[in-house]
Design a protein around this motif. Structure first.
Motif, PDB file in Angstrom:
ATOM      1  N   VAL A 168       0.836  -1.201   0.000  1.00 27.90           N
ATOM      2  CA  VAL A 168       0.000   0.000   0.000  1.00 27.90           C
ATOM      3  C   VAL A 168       0.873   1.255   0.000  1.00 27.90           C
ATOM      4  N   LEU A 169       1.920   1.277   0.819  1.00 28.66           N
ATOM      5  CA  LEU A 169       2.793   2.436   0.884  1.00 28.66           C
ATOM      6  C   LEU A 169       3.501   2.679  -0.449  1.00 28.66           C
ATOM      7  N   THR A 170       3.982   1.621  -1.085  1.00 28.64           N
ATOM      8  CA  THR A 170       4.631   1.746  -2.388  1.00 28.64           C
ATOM      9  C   THR A 170       3.675   2.346  -3.406  1.00 28.64           C
ATOM     10  N   THR A 171       2.444   1.864  -3.400  1.00 29.28           N
ATOM     11  CA  THR A 171       1.434   2.392  -4.319  1.00 29.28           C
ATOM     12  C   THR A 171       1.172   3.868  -4.064  1.00 29.28           C
ATOM     13  N   HIS A 172       1.097   4.274  -2.815  1.00 26.52           N
ATOM     14  CA  HIS A 172       0.854   5.681  -2.489  1.00 26.52           C
ATOM     15  C   HIS A 172       2.025   6.560  -2.931  1.00 26.52           C
ATOM     16  N   ILE A 173       3.249   6.087  -2.728  1.00 27.91           N
ATOM     17  CA  ILE A 173       4.409   6.866  -3.150  1.00 27.91           C
ATOM     18  C   ILE A 173       4.407   7.044  -4.663  1.00 27.91           C
ATOM     19  N   GLN A 231       3.732  10.337  -9.497  1.00 32.70           N
ATOM     20  CA  GLN A 231       3.131  10.499 -10.822  1.00 32.70           C
ATOM     21  C   GLN A 231       2.114  11.624 -10.869  1.00 32.70           C
ATOM     22  N   ALA A 232       1.689  12.117  -9.723  1.00 27.22           N
ATOM     23  CA  ALA A 232       0.768  13.250  -9.690  1.00 27.22           C
ATOM     24  C   ALA A 232       1.501  14.576  -9.906  1.00 27.22           C
ATOM     25  N   LEU A 233       2.828  14.561  -9.776  1.00 29.47           N
ATOM     26  CA  LEU A 233       3.594  15.782 -10.028  1.00 29.47           C
ATOM     27  C   LEU A 233       3.457  16.135 -11.512  1.00 29.47           C
ATOM     28  N   PRO A 234       3.275  17.405 -11.827  1.00 27.43           N
ATOM     29  CA  PRO A 234       2.959  17.785 -13.208  1.00 27.43           C
ATOM     30  C   PRO A 234       4.056  17.489 -14.231  1.00 27.43           C
ATOM     31  N   HIS A 235       5.279  17.304 -13.803  1.00 26.83           N
ATOM     32  CA  HIS A 235       6.383  17.104 -14.743  1.00 26.83           C
ATOM     33  C   HIS A 235       6.919  15.670 -14.733  1.00 26.83           C
ATOM     34  N   ILE A 236       6.163  14.740 -14.140  1.00 24.45           N
ATOM     35  CA  ILE A 236       6.592  13.340 -14.062  1.00 24.45           C
ATOM     36  C   ILE A 236       5.630  12.476 -14.882  1.00 24.45           C
TER      37      ILE A 236
END
Length: 108
Positions: free
Chosen positions: A23-28, A33-38
């Motif tokens: 779960v923690l890996t998925t959240h990270i 990936q939510a960062l606009p430049h990733i």
């Protein structure tokens, strides 16, 4: 990089800890990936020869070609410099909420 508090290798993780790691890996990954430049976040397990493991997260910047296999860890040497203010902001966004929500702590 994600470090565990206890010295387990992947195969020796208790089921409850393994579930938390998933779960923690998925959240990270979601936060990265939510960062606009990733474009993509990759996860690698490294830790041969000792009863510990390091989980590495590599974020591929938008506009960069996808790399495979052993090239993933050398991105740092190949990509343009990552501005310090962006590094700090990204680290705070990714290391903050998902880590502390599980009782962990982050060091930047």
């Amino acid at each position: 990089m994600l470090h565990s508090r206890d010295p387990y290798d992947m195969a020796g993780l208790p089921d409850e800890t393994a579930a938390q790691l998933g779960v923690l890996t998925t959240h990270i990954v979601r936060h990265a990936q939510a960062l606009p430049h990733i474009s993509r976040a990759h996860v690698h397990r490294i830790g041969d020869g000792a009863a510990h493991q390091d989980i590495w997260f590599f974020a591929r910047p938008k506009g960069q070609a996808q790399l495979y296999g052993s090239w993933l860890p050398v991105w740092d040497d190949l990509l343009p410099d990552y501005p310090a203010d962006v590094v700090d902001s990204d680290a705070a966004a990714v290391a903050g909420a998902p880590i502390t929500s599980y009782g962990g702590r982050h060091s930047l």
